[in-house]
Design a protein around this motif. Structure first.
Motif, mmCIF file in Angstrom:
data_model
loop_
_atom_site.group_PDB
_atom_site.id
_atom_site.type_symbol
_atom_site.label_atom_id
_atom_site.label_comp_id
_atom_site.label_asym_id
_atom_site.label_seq_id
_atom_site.Cartn_x
_atom_site.Cartn_y
_atom_site.Cartn_z
ATOM 1 N N GLY A 147 0.813 -1.206 0.000
ATOM 2 C CA GLY A 147 0.000 0.000 0.000
ATOM 3 C C GLY A 147 0.848 1.259 0.000
ATOM 4 N N LEU A 148 0.547 2.168 -0.926
ATOM 5 C CA LEU A 148 1.243 3.448 -1.018
ATOM 6 C C LEU A 148 0.332 4.564 -0.534
ATOM 7 C CD1 LEU A 148 1.975 1.602 -3.740
ATOM 8 C CD2 LEU A 148 3.389 3.585 -4.284
ATOM 9 N N GLY A 149 0.951 5.669 -0.104
ATOM 10 C CA GLY A 149 0.137 6.801 0.298
ATOM 11 C C GLY A 149 0.978 8.042 0.532
ATOM 12 N N VAL A 150 0.364 9.189 0.315
ATOM 13 C CA VAL A 150 0.963 10.466 0.686
ATOM 14 C C VAL A 150 -0.017 11.185 1.599
ATOM 15 C CG1 VAL A 150 2.399 10.731 -1.360
ATOM 16 C CG2 VAL A 150 0.042 11.562 -1.408
ATOM 17 N N LEU A 151 0.505 12.065 2.401
ATOM 18 C CA LEU A 151 -0.337 12.819 3.327
ATOM 19 C C LEU A 151 -0.712 14.130 2.651
ATOM 20 C CD1 LEU A 151 -1.663 12.834 6.067
ATOM 21 C CD2 LEU A 151 0.465 13.697 7.047
ATOM 22 N N LEU A 152 -1.948 14.204 2.198
ATOM 23 C CA LEU A 152 -2.399 15.355 1.426
ATOM 24 C C LEU A 152 -2.486 16.588 2.317
ATOM 25 C CD1 LEU A 152 -5.242 13.608 -0.613
ATOM 26 C CD2 LEU A 152 -2.873 13.980 -1.300
ATOM 27 N N GLY A 153 -1.641 17.558 2.048
ATOM 28 C CA GLY A 153 -1.606 18.759 2.858
ATOM 29 C C GLY A 153 -0.207 19.166 3.259
ATOM 30 N N LEU A 154 0.735 18.217 3.232
ATOM 31 C CA LEU A 154 2.116 18.563 3.564
ATOM 32 C C LEU A 154 2.726 19.453 2.479
ATOM 33 C CD1 LEU A 154 3.851 15.408 5.082
ATOM 34 C CD2 LEU A 154 3.017 17.445 6.237
ATOM 35 N N GLU A 155 2.697 18.956 1.253
ATOM 36 C CA GLU A 155 3.237 19.688 0.110
ATOM 37 C C GLU A 155 2.161 19.768 -0.966
ATOM 38 O OE1 GLU A 155 6.359 21.261 -0.578
ATOM 39 O OE2 GLU A 155 6.369 21.206 1.614
ATOM 40 N N ASP A 156 2.506 20.232 -2.164
ATOM 41 C CA ASP A 156 1.550 20.326 -3.252
ATOM 42 C C ASP A 156 1.011 18.931 -3.563
ATOM 43 O OD1 ASP A 156 0.431 20.439 -5.962
ATOM 44 O OD2 ASP A 156 1.293 22.450 -6.060
ATOM 45 N N TRP A 157 -0.276 18.725 -3.303
ATOM 46 C CA TRP A 157 -0.856 17.384 -3.446
ATOM 47 C C TRP A 157 -0.803 16.887 -4.887
ATOM 48 C CZ3 TRP A 157 -4.995 16.582 -6.688
ATOM 49 C CH2 TRP A 157 -5.764 17.702 -7.059
ATOM 50 N N ARG A 158 -0.787 17.807 -5.840
ATOM 51 C CA ARG A 158 -0.752 17.398 -7.242
ATOM 52 C C ARG A 158 0.583 16.740 -7.581
ATOM 53 N NH1 ARG A 158 -1.728 23.176 -9.708
ATOM 54 N NH2 ARG A 158 0.048 23.451 -8.288
ATOM 55 N N ALA A 159 1.674 17.389 -7.201
ATOM 56 C CA ALA A 159 2.993 16.822 -7.473
ATOM 57 C C ALA A 159 3.197 15.520 -6.707
ATOM 58 C CB ALA A 159 4.083 17.830 -7.105
ATOM 59 N N ASP A 160 2.735 15.482 -5.443
ATOM 60 C CA ASP A 160 2.899 14.276 -4.634
ATOM 61 C C ASP A 160 2.185 13.078 -5.254
ATOM 62 O OD1 ASP A 160 4.639 14.341 -2.448
ATOM 63 O OD2 ASP A 160 3.278 15.583 -1.279
ATOM 64 N N THR A 161 0.961 13.285 -5.741
ATOM 65 C CA THR A 161 0.218 12.145 -6.285
ATOM 66 C C THR A 161 0.733 11.743 -7.672
ATOM 67 O OG1 THR A 161 -1.528 13.671 -7.048
ATOM 68 C CG2 THR A 161 -1.856 12.550 -4.928
ATOM 69 N N ILE A 162 1.284 12.673 -8.430
ATOM 70 C CA ILE A 162 1.916 12.303 -9.699
ATOM 71 C C ILE A 162 3.157 11.453 -9.422
ATOM 72 C CG2 ILE A 162 3.102 13.159 -11.767
ATOM 73 C CD1 ILE A 162 1.318 15.696 -11.497
ATOM 74 N N MET A 163 3.938 11.865 -8.430
ATOM 75 C CA MET A 163 5.104 11.076 -8.041
ATOM 76 C C MET A 163 4.680 9.681 -7.576
ATOM 77 S SD MET A 163 7.965 12.690 -8.520
ATOM 78 C CE MET A 163 8.825 14.283 -8.471
ATOM 79 N N MET A 164 3.562 9.612 -6.861
ATOM 80 C CA MET A 164 3.076 8.311 -6.413
ATOM 81 C C MET A 164 2.641 7.459 -7.604
ATOM 82 S SD MET A 164 0.408 7.398 -3.327
ATOM 83 C CE MET A 164 -1.055 8.083 -4.082
#
Length: 396
Positions: free
Chosen positions: A247-264
């Motif tokens: 399972g992968l995940g990023v914490l939406l709100g730390l950094e730009d959520w758009r870049a984080d989810t593209i990286m994911m």
């Protein structure tokens, strides 16, 4: 802070992927953060139409760059069309089912100093690590809430207190109560993940929190979690250990959520190609108040979160998309038939929270406080089937 506790794992180790081994941490540097954001900001309605046509009409696999277009503001006018397509692909792969799971926190002891987390080592509140007898009582209390067979076992990151041997005992204790056991703990070595599979481990969830390497240290200044490459390569170590589900995940709100989810999305494609035997899930937790008092840097709206989930389903038809009790009951109910495939229910985020609620430090506040049976009824009301069990111990 036990500094030696963090450094033990970074000494010479025969595990080829423990520290210096090749992994996604060696790949991520080829992606520029600002250029990644520009993929979203430069997207046009025409680009969105082309990507949707590629997915729906030509049945072509999408790239992370296509995904970037679908999460852009240019895609907002196409939200209804994306929802329909997301629902279509989900029904094709999963049918009208929602898998239910429940988290069980076994320890809030932690050596990390994550600035946003209630488990922060410097937070001067009572720490609790459950004994095996207390864990059995937790399991029995959970079983009274509903016929759960999928459990997520969560702990803080404190190797000498809740490390490998402790987790092996936890899995052994829970094994007689649940068929499917997933853990969310500190990143381990490949051999350690492999050892836990012999104690009934089926899946591992790990939140990278943010893929912004330059900003990562700001949020994770001390502790094992401060080592960006070690954490990021942890998914490779799961794959090498042939963990059934990652399972992968990023914490939406730390950094730009758009870049984080593209990286994911890029990370997911890398893992799927390299460790094709494993299944994968993604999680989209939005930051909520914690005992640390930390406030999110950016806010992702309900509409943006929906667009994100639809985009990820269109990007990958087979992935499990999970939605936690961080979200409100109305939001979870209204989106459950549009791409989500699993949900937590009845969550308590403190150790011992099911048998003796509110006696220990919580990691975050829960928004959906309905009982598991109430969540199941809401799923049925929308014509879907709540699935309490989709795995059997005979496969271990």
């Amino acid at each position: 802070m036990q500094i030696a506790e963090s450094n033990k794992i970074f000494k010479s180790d025969p595990d080829k992927n423990s520290v210096f081994g090749y992994g996604f941490a060696d790949v991520i540097d080829k992606y520029d953060w600002d250029q990644t954001i520009s993929l979203v900001e430069n997207a046009t309605p025409a680009d969105v139409k082309n990507v949707l046509k590629k997915a729906e009409i030509y049945k072509q696999a999408l790239t992370p760059e296509d995904f970037a277009i679908l999460i852009s503001e240019a895609a907002d006018p196409f939200l209804e069309e994306m929802a329909v397509l997301s629902r279509h692909f989900t029904l094709e792969r999963f049918g009208k089912t929602i898998s239910l799971y429940i988290p069980m926190y076994v320890s809030n002891a932690c050596t990390n100093k994550c600035v946003y987390c209630g488990f922060n080592h410097d937070n001067p509140l009572t720490r609790t690590t459950l004994t095996m007898d207390e864990i059995r009582k937790e399991c029995e209390a959970i079983k009274k809430l509903g016929p759960f067979e999928n459990i997520l076992i969560v702990s803080g990151e404190y190797p000498s207190i809740c490390g490998l041997e402790y987790m092996a005992k936890v899995l052994d204790t829970c094994r007689s109560y649940f068929h499917n056991m997933t853990i969310e703990i500190q990143p381990l070595r490949s051999a350690e993940y492999e050892k836990l599979t012999h104690h009934g481990l089926n899946g591992v969830i790990c939140f990278q929190e943010t893929y912004n390497k330059n900003a990562y240290k700001t949020y994770h200044p001390r502790g094992m979690k401060s080592h960006f490459d070690w954490r990021l390569n942890g998914y490779d170590r799961m794959g090498e250990a042939q963990v059934h589900k990652i399972g992968l995940g990023v914490l939406l709100g730390l950094e730009d959520w758009r870049a984080d989810t593209i990286m994911m999305a890029r990370h997911l494609r890398y893992l799927q190609k390299k460790y094709w035997r494993s299944r994968y899930s993604v999680n989209f937790p939005r930051m909520r108040p914690s005992e640390s008092g930390y406030q999110p840097k950016t806010i992702i709206s309900d509409r943006q979160l929906a667009r994100l989930m639809f985009a990820f389903r269109i990007f990958d038809h087979d992935i499990d998309i999970s939605l936690s009790t961080r979200e409100s009951p109305d939001y979870r109910d209204n989106i459950l038939n549009l791409g989500v495939t699993s949900m937590s229910a009845g969550s308590r985020t403190e150790p011992g929270g099911y048998n003796k609620p509110h006696v220990a430090l919580e990691q975050f506040e829960v928004s959906d406080e309905r009982t598991p049976l109430q969540v199941a009824d809401a799923i049925k009301t929308r014509g879907y089937e709540p699935v309490w069990k989709d795995w059997d111990s005979i496969f271990d």
